[in-house]
Design a protein around this motif. Structure first.
Motif, PDB file in Angstrom:
ATOM      1  N   UNK A  16       0.980  45.525 116.868  1.00 33.96           N
ATOM      2  CA  UNK A  16       2.299  44.914 116.734  1.00 33.96           C
ATOM      3  C   UNK A  16       2.200  43.396 116.695  1.00 33.96           C
ATOM      4  N   UNK A  17       1.440  42.817 117.599  1.00 35.61           N
ATOM      5  CA  UNK A  17       1.318  41.360 117.640  1.00 35.61           C
ATOM      6  C   UNK A  17       0.596  40.830 116.402  1.00 35.61           C
ATOM      7  N   UNK A  18      -0.354  41.592 115.890  1.00 33.92           N
ATOM      8  CA  UNK A  18      -1.064  41.162 114.679  1.00 33.92           C
ATOM      9  C   UNK A  18      -0.126  41.103 113.482  1.00 33.92           C
ATOM     10  N   UNK A  19       0.830  42.028 113.432  1.00 34.76           N
ATOM     11  CA  UNK A  19       1.801  42.039 112.341  1.00 34.76           C
ATOM     12  C   UNK A  19       2.814  40.906 112.487  1.00 34.76           C
ATOM     13  N   UNK A  20       3.241  40.648 113.705  1.00 34.20           N
ATOM     14  CA  UNK A  20       4.356  39.726 113.933  1.00 34.20           C
ATOM     15  C   UNK A  20       3.938  38.277 114.177  1.00 34.20           C
ATOM     16  N   UNK A  21       2.673  38.028 114.479  1.00 38.15           N
ATOM     17  CA  UNK A  21       2.257  36.671 114.835  1.00 38.15           C
ATOM     18  C   UNK A  21       0.933  36.311 114.164  1.00 38.15           C
ATOM     19  N   UNK A  22       0.981  35.344 113.265  1.00 38.93           N
ATOM     20  CA  UNK A  22      -0.244  34.867 112.624  1.00 38.93           C
ATOM     21  C   UNK A  22      -1.159  34.203 113.649  1.00 38.93           C
ATOM     22  N   UNK A  23      -0.567  33.519 114.614  1.00 41.08           N
ATOM     23  CA  UNK A  23      -1.383  32.860 115.636  1.00 41.08           C
ATOM     24  C   UNK A  23      -2.151  33.881 116.455  1.00 41.08           C
ATOM     25  N   UNK A  24      -1.497  34.999 116.777  1.00 39.44           N
ATOM     26  CA  UNK A  24      -2.219  36.045 117.501  1.00 39.44           C
ATOM     27  C   UNK A  24      -3.358  36.581 116.640  1.00 39.44           C
ATOM     28  N   UNK A  25      -3.099  36.850 115.364  1.00 42.09           N
ATOM     29  CA  UNK A  25      -4.149  37.376 114.482  1.00 42.09           C
ATOM     30  C   UNK A  25      -5.360  36.457 114.467  1.00 42.09           C
ATOM     31  N   UNK A  26      -5.101  35.165 114.354  1.00 42.64           N
ATOM     32  CA  UNK A  26      -6.213  34.211 114.278  1.00 42.64           C
ATOM     33  C   UNK A  26      -7.006  34.180 115.589  1.00 42.64           C
ATOM     34  N   UNK A  27      -6.314  34.190 116.712  1.00 38.80           N
ATOM     35  CA  UNK A  27      -7.000  34.172 118.001  1.00 38.80           C
ATOM     36  C   UNK A  27      -7.751  35.475 118.246  1.00 38.80           C
ATOM     37  N   UNK A  28      -7.160  36.598 117.864  1.00 38.48           N
ATOM     38  CA  UNK A  28      -7.817  37.897 118.052  1.00 38.48           C
ATOM     39  C   UNK A  28      -9.116  37.962 117.244  1.00 38.48           C
ATOM     40  N   UNK A  29      -9.117  37.330 116.091  1.00 41.59           N
ATOM     41  CA  UNK A  29     -10.293  37.370 115.224  1.00 41.59           C
ATOM     42  C   UNK A  29     -11.459  36.563 115.779  1.00 41.59           C
TER      43      UNK A  29
END
Length: 306
Positions: free
Chosen positions: A221-234
């Protein structure tokens, strides 16, 4: 405040997701740790001006760890079966991993056999712990569990951070609050550091509970809704909850600088009590006293990061 402290779902109610791919997690973690090191960082000569890969090459890392290139390549491709603790320790030293990162590597490479239902078991806050939270005077305190779920808190924590009892149980989650509530960006002066810390905690949870469907749903859910989360998760960065200092900007009492300590509960290593305190006689201490003077009902002071 709610009388019940059933765990938040960490995602939409009733939503399950596929478990994280353990082999992919191991592969990406090793690759990102290798990419952040340069030959000069580890005492190796850097031949050539143009390197095809960022950071160390696989053969350079294998040389430092004292293993064959083929062996390390298999490990970085996610095949950690039968790898020894000694080899993992050597690789951790070569990669200059922190204690948290080394523990995460070990969990990824040598996962324990855990029943799926254990990873998704409900979390409960013992009544005695809630009574302890309520008895703490002048110190904002709360308990977090897996997935950064907020399980219990005292009145001063509600006055400082916002009344979490007004949120649906599945939304009482620091990751959701940090990335999906715009007010958190105003509240935390160093929001980027707070966001990075939370993602690091989630990564540690993912290593401990790769089969937790609610954690997978939250990450999705956070990966879909937040680009910042996606970048940090990566980035695959991991962190353990510890101690430090946070600067906050409360809508009613202004800016506070508070130190925090994390106390892991001895009978449940997945739960931790976080307590904040100010320097004696400081402006932040005065601000906390002002918040406390407005009563234990957080609704009387409005909201912080809710």
């Amino acid at each position: 405040m709610d009388d019940t402290h059933e765990t938040p779902a960490g995602g939409p109610r009733g939503v399950d997701a596929a478990p994280l791919d353990g082999r992919a997690e191991l592969s990406e973690f090793l690759r990102t740790r290798r990419a952040r090191l340069r030959p000069a960082d580890v005492g190796l000569p850097e031949y050539g001006r143009h390197r095809r890969v960022p950071g160390l090459r696989r053969e350079e890392l294998a040389q430092l760890a004292g293993v064959s290139v083929a062996y390390y390549t298999r490990l970085e491709q996610g095949n950690g079966r039968n790898v020894s603790t000694e080899v993992l320790d050597a690789i951790a030293r070569a990669l200059r991993l922190t204690d948290a990162e080394q523990a995460h590597l070990t969990r990824l490479a040598k996962p324990k056999t855990v029943k799926k239902k254990r990873a998704a078991r409900p979390q409960h806050l013992r009544p005695g712990l809630q009574q302890l939270l309520d008895s703490v005077d002048g110190v904002p305190a709360y308990v977090v569990g897996r997935r950064s779920d907020i399980l219990g808190w005292n009145a001063l924590a509600a006055a400082l951070f916002g009344d979490w009892s007004e949120l649906a149980p599945e939304h009482r989650n620091w990751a959701r609050i940090c990335f999906l509530d715009e007010r958190s960006r105003e509240f935390f002066v160093d929001w980027e550091q707070k966001a990075s810390d939370i993602v690091g905690y989630l990564r540690m949870d993912a290593g401990c509970y790769p089969n937790d469907p609610r954690l997978s749903a939250l990450v999705g859910e956070l990966s879909v809704k937040s680009e910042e989360f996606r970048n940090l998760w990566a980035t695959h960065d991991v962190r353990e909850k510890g101690h430090g200092v946070k600067r906050m900007r409360h809508p009613l009492v202004g800016e506070l600088t508070l130190s925090f300590e994390t106390l892991r509960l001895p009978d449940d290593c997945d739960q931790s009590m976080i307590m904040y305190h100010a320097e004696p006689d400081s402006a932040s201490a005065q601000a906390l006293r002002l918040l406390a003077s407005w009563g234990r009902d957080a609704s009387s002071v409005g909201s912080g990061t809710r």
